[in-house]
Scaffold this active site. Sequence first.
Site, PDB file in Angstrom:
ATOM      1  N   SER A  68      37.369  48.298  26.247  1.00 58.62           N
ATOM      2  CA  SER A  68      36.997  49.578  25.985  1.00 58.62           C
ATOM      3  C   SER A  68      36.752  49.732  24.276  1.00 58.62           C
ATOM      4  O   SER A  68      37.152  48.869  23.829  1.00 58.62           O
ATOM      5  CB  SER A  68      37.655  50.661  26.166  1.00 58.62           C
ATOM      6  OG  SER A  68      38.129  50.614  27.713  1.00 58.62           O
TER       7      SER A  68
HETATM    8  N1  SAH Z   1      42.366  47.931  29.902  1.00 61.06           N
HETATM    9  C1  SAH Z   1      41.396  46.985  29.726  1.00 61.06           C
HETATM   10  C2  SAH Z   1      39.806  47.462  30.194  1.00 61.06           C
HETATM   11  C3  SAH Z   1      39.441  46.688  30.912  1.00 61.06           C
HETATM   12  S1  SAH Z   1      38.044  47.310  32.141  1.00 61.06           S
HETATM   13  C4  SAH Z   1      41.378  46.405  28.235  1.00 61.06           C
HETATM   14  O1  SAH Z   1      41.941  46.745  27.393  1.00 61.06           O
HETATM   15  O2  SAH Z   1      40.530  45.337  28.162  1.00 61.06           O
HETATM   16  C5  SAH Z   1      38.812  47.692  33.555  1.00 61.06           C
HETATM   17  C6  SAH Z   1      39.672  46.761  34.182  1.00 61.06           C
HETATM   18  O3  SAH Z   1      39.918  47.148  35.468  1.00 61.06           O
HETATM   19  C7  SAH Z   1      38.631  45.507  34.803  1.00 61.06           C
HETATM   20  O4  SAH Z   1      39.402  44.159  34.113  1.00 61.06           O
HETATM   21  C8  SAH Z   1      38.922  45.586  36.324  1.00 61.06           C
HETATM   22  O5  SAH Z   1      38.582  44.369  36.765  1.00 61.06           O
HETATM   23  C9  SAH Z   1      40.126  46.453  36.450  1.00 61.06           C
HETATM   24  N2  SAH Z   1      40.288  46.996  37.888  1.00 61.06           N
HETATM   25  C10 SAH Z   1      39.245  47.673  38.610  1.00 61.06           C
HETATM   26  N3  SAH Z   1      39.921  48.331  39.582  1.00 61.06           N
HETATM   27  C11 SAH Z   1      41.043  47.762  39.785  1.00 61.06           C
HETATM   28  C12 SAH Z   1      42.349  47.908  40.488  1.00 61.06           C
HETATM   29  N4  SAH Z   1      42.117  48.557  41.704  1.00 61.06           N
HETATM   30  N5  SAH Z   1      43.684  47.557  40.185  1.00 61.06           N
HETATM   31  C13 SAH Z   1      43.631  46.890  39.030  1.00 61.06           C
HETATM   32  N6  SAH Z   1      42.820  46.602  38.184  1.00 61.06           N
HETATM   33  C14 SAH Z   1      41.554  47.023  38.370  1.00 61.06           C
END
Ligand code: SAH
Length: 229
Positions: free
Chosen positions: A81
């Site tokens: 993000s």
């Molecule tokens: N917090 C992260 C943001 C990554 S984007 C950072 O600081 O980089 C959101 C992430 O959520 C992605 O990596 C995606 O694979 C994950 N995601 C999506 N659905 C999910 C679920 N049901 N359980 C765990 N992770 C999930």
Amino acid sequence: MKRVIIIFICIMGSCAYPQADRFGAARERMVNVQIVNRGITHSATLKAMRNVPRHLFVPKEYETDAYEDYPLPIGYGQTISQPYIVAYMTEVVNPTKKKRALEIGTGSGYQAAVLAEIVDTVYTIEIVPELARESAEKFRDLGYGNIVSKFGDGYKGWPEHAPFDIIVVTAAAEEIPQPLIDQLAENGRLVIPVGAPSAVQELILLTKRGGNIETKRLSFVRFVPFRRL
Ligand code: SAH
């Protein structure tokens, strides 16, 4: 002599090292221009954003973009993000030293690291196995011993470690997963982007008080979709 001094500094504990210092000025600028200027005041959040070497959480080819005002690709169709959003989501859950946090969507590991600078323990779940593995290695390499991570579907939360004072969901869900609400502690706060994957979503803050849930709509955002296994 120079090497001796660097080793000494590392032994003294500030070991996000000479490598991180290369970006120290960019990181400071990011915090002042993108975060303080936009109204974030929570001092522990600002301190954490000043500490975490964000360039180590993005792919090498984006290293020089790490402190810019936009999200970046981290592979597997996912993104880290925009720094401001990380700061904002951190501030609204009011992290303090003794709290325990759950993050859904580890991704690069950056949001987990920011929380881990402040709270007691961060539990974090990632659904893409490669990202779960890479972020776990990063936490270990950078010495984030208070982050406990696993691969899995975060929809169900992590009941073995519940309740959580803080729950941060970093993928957009069409509805708020009930298990996460159930795993929120009394006075706990949960922040989550809610809405259809292709649309703009709304960032929602839930607070549990006397067993009841208070809901606050915060702002419009755009996140990658919440997936299911
Ligand atoms: N917090 C992260 C943001 C990554 S984007 C950072 O600081 O980089 C959101 C992430 O959520 C992605 O990596 C995606 O694979 C994950 N995601 C999506 N659905 C999910 C679920 N049901 N359980 C765990 N992770 C999930």
